[in-house]
Design a protein around this motif. Sequence first.
Motif, PDB file in Angstrom:
ATOM      1  N   THR A 156       0.802  -1.231   0.000  1.00 23.91           N
ATOM      2  CA  THR A 156       0.000   0.000   0.000  1.00 23.91           C
ATOM      3  C   THR A 156       0.833   1.280   0.000  1.00 23.91           C
ATOM      4  OG1 THR A 156      -0.134  -0.103   2.426  1.00 23.91           O
ATOM      5  CG2 THR A 156      -1.912  -1.139   1.170  1.00 23.91           C
ATOM      6  N   ASN A 181     -10.492   3.584  -7.755  1.00 21.10           N
ATOM      7  CA  ASN A 181     -11.594   2.634  -7.877  1.00 21.10           C
ATOM      8  C   ASN A 181     -11.570   1.929  -9.223  1.00 21.10           C
ATOM      9  OD1 ASN A 181     -12.803   2.984  -5.326  1.00 21.10           O
ATOM     10  ND2 ASN A 181     -13.845   4.841  -6.001  1.00 21.10           N
ATOM     11  N   PRO A 186      -7.265  -1.742  -3.453  1.00 22.36           N
ATOM     12  CA  PRO A 186      -7.990  -1.890  -2.182  1.00 22.36           C
ATOM     13  C   PRO A 186      -7.926  -0.601  -1.364  1.00 22.36           C
ATOM     14  CG  PRO A 186      -6.549  -3.772  -2.566  1.00 22.36           C
ATOM     15  CD  PRO A 186      -6.183  -2.740  -3.596  1.00 22.36           C
ATOM     16  N   CYS A 187      -9.063  -0.176  -0.847  1.00 25.71           N
ATOM     17  CA  CYS A 187      -9.122   0.996   0.014  1.00 25.71           C
ATOM     18  C   CYS A 187      -8.636   0.621   1.410  1.00 25.71           C
ATOM     19  CB  CYS A 187     -10.549   1.550   0.051  1.00 25.71           C
ATOM     20  SG  CYS A 187     -11.741   0.422   0.788  1.00 25.71           S
ATOM     21  N   SER A 190     -10.457  -2.217   3.129  1.00 23.49           N
ATOM     22  CA  SER A 190     -10.270  -3.528   2.507  1.00 23.49           C
ATOM     23  C   SER A 190      -8.855  -4.046   2.700  1.00 23.49           C
ATOM     24  CB  SER A 190     -10.587  -3.448   1.009  1.00 23.49           C
ATOM     25  OG  SER A 190     -11.921  -3.071   0.790  1.00 23.49           O
ATOM     26  N   ALA A 191      -7.875  -3.152   2.723  1.00 24.26           N
ATOM     27  CA  ALA A 191      -6.486  -3.584   2.864  1.00 24.26           C
ATOM     28  C   ALA A 191      -6.193  -4.112   4.259  1.00 24.26           C
ATOM     29  CB  ALA A 191      -5.540  -2.427   2.527  1.00 24.26           C
ATOM     30  N   ARG A 193      -8.521  -5.589   6.892  1.00 23.94           N
ATOM     31  CA  ARG A 193      -9.815  -6.009   7.409  1.00 23.94           C
ATOM     32  C   ARG A 193      -9.761  -6.342   8.892  1.00 23.94           C
ATOM     33  NH1 ARG A 193     -13.631  -3.958   5.987  1.00 23.94           N
ATOM     34  NH2 ARG A 193     -14.853  -5.557   7.028  1.00 23.94           N
ATOM     35  N   HIS A 202     -16.095  -0.877   0.744  1.00 25.77           N
ATOM     36  CA  HIS A 202     -14.900  -1.443   0.127  1.00 25.77           C
ATOM     37  C   HIS A 202     -14.520  -0.649  -1.123  1.00 25.77           C
ATOM     38  CE1 HIS A 202     -15.136  -4.893   2.826  1.00 25.77           C
ATOM     39  NE2 HIS A 202     -16.415  -4.979   2.516  1.00 25.77           N
ATOM     40  N   GLU A 203     -14.645   0.669  -1.068  1.00 25.68           N
ATOM     41  CA  GLU A 203     -14.295   1.491  -2.209  1.00 25.68           C
ATOM     42  C   GLU A 203     -13.743   2.824  -1.701  1.00 25.68           C
ATOM     43  OE1 GLU A 203     -18.828   3.221  -2.846  1.00 25.68           O
ATOM     44  OE2 GLU A 203     -17.940   1.875  -4.318  1.00 25.68           O
TER      45      GLU A 203
END
Length: 401
Positions: A156, A181, A186-187, A190-191, A193, A202-203
Amino acid sequence: MAEYFDEGCSRRLPWRKRPAAAQLMAAAAQPNRPFDAVVIGEYERAFYGDQFNTVLTMLQQQGIHLWLPEADGPVNLDDPVHQALMLLLGSQSRREVLRARHRVLAAMHIQARVQGRFLGGRPPYGYRLADAGPHPNRGHASWGRRLHRLEPDSATAPWVRWIFQQRATGRSVAGIARELNDRGIPCPSSAGRVRNRHRTKHEWIVRTVVGILENPRYTGRQVWNRHGARTTGPPHDGAPTRPSAARGWAESDKVTHPALVDEATFLTVQGMRAARPTQHGHTRAYLLAGLVQCQLCGRRLDSHWVKGRPGYRCRHGHTSAHTRPPELTKNVYVREDHLLNEFRARFAETVGDDRSAIADYLRSNDLTITCGGPTRKVKACGPSRAIATMDETVGDQLLLL
């Protein structure tokens, strides 16, 4: 008969939210309980605020006495001496909480600013937690506690650098979020969890990108007690400043972890978020800013100055994190003077002919104007607002809900 002791629970929590205290209250409610009195070992550890009166009332309803060492037996609130004693103990408990809070916050402020210590929490997007050795306090070290520090995450961290690079070139925040997007990056929720189970989206959204651009941690300095307070105008001297300089955050004096963006780029990005003066040096005022909503996509219309007058527009797919659906019109635009002229007759009896008073009336009553469809509506955005209903037509159909 039994001992109930809560460990690791704040005294500010009510008894029903403390495990052992809740078990005690449940046992006291049983008709065949084997005890008829409850002895409190230390008032300051058991009660806070008005919790004592609540617990005493509940126990007395069950026919159970409440004993305190300071009272030399059961507490009787009908006794003036016991009443004064309870007030004194309650004040001491509140005073101890305030003193402990002040000492802890002052110590954490120094640890973050002088020592650059990571004081817990979720690591920012682009970093991961790494072991930094044993805890400097011998007591904590003997319990196995260790320090942590931030290290760049290989998956990331490149995207954080890319976000700053794109913004430094003048690209819009919405365009950055839209490309992320579209690429399927992955936002933050999401990265990670494991640390973001409370987040369901998840955006990428615009606010997420703005949060990354405003975070001083990406310059390599540790930050504690960071809270949001968006800047509403340019600095007094016109030069970009670090957000922490005016918000009271605790920022480390030295670099404590690898930086993902250099100081100059970070300051440049902050300066780009400041309001830009007009070519004549005047400040443009939008009376209905934040009050106009698009009927097609549900987003707030952006304030837009064109041909010497204020207006509002919604450019689907240009100022949002999503691509414009093909069925939507390209742009929605409405002039401010047209809206005010249409609503002036409807609000004349309430606020008169003053345009500013119309905008104030809409804000004070949690009303928004929706445009972009066949009708223009004024609707309540609060949970329980209902003013009136009208079906007259002024230009477009006007509905006041």
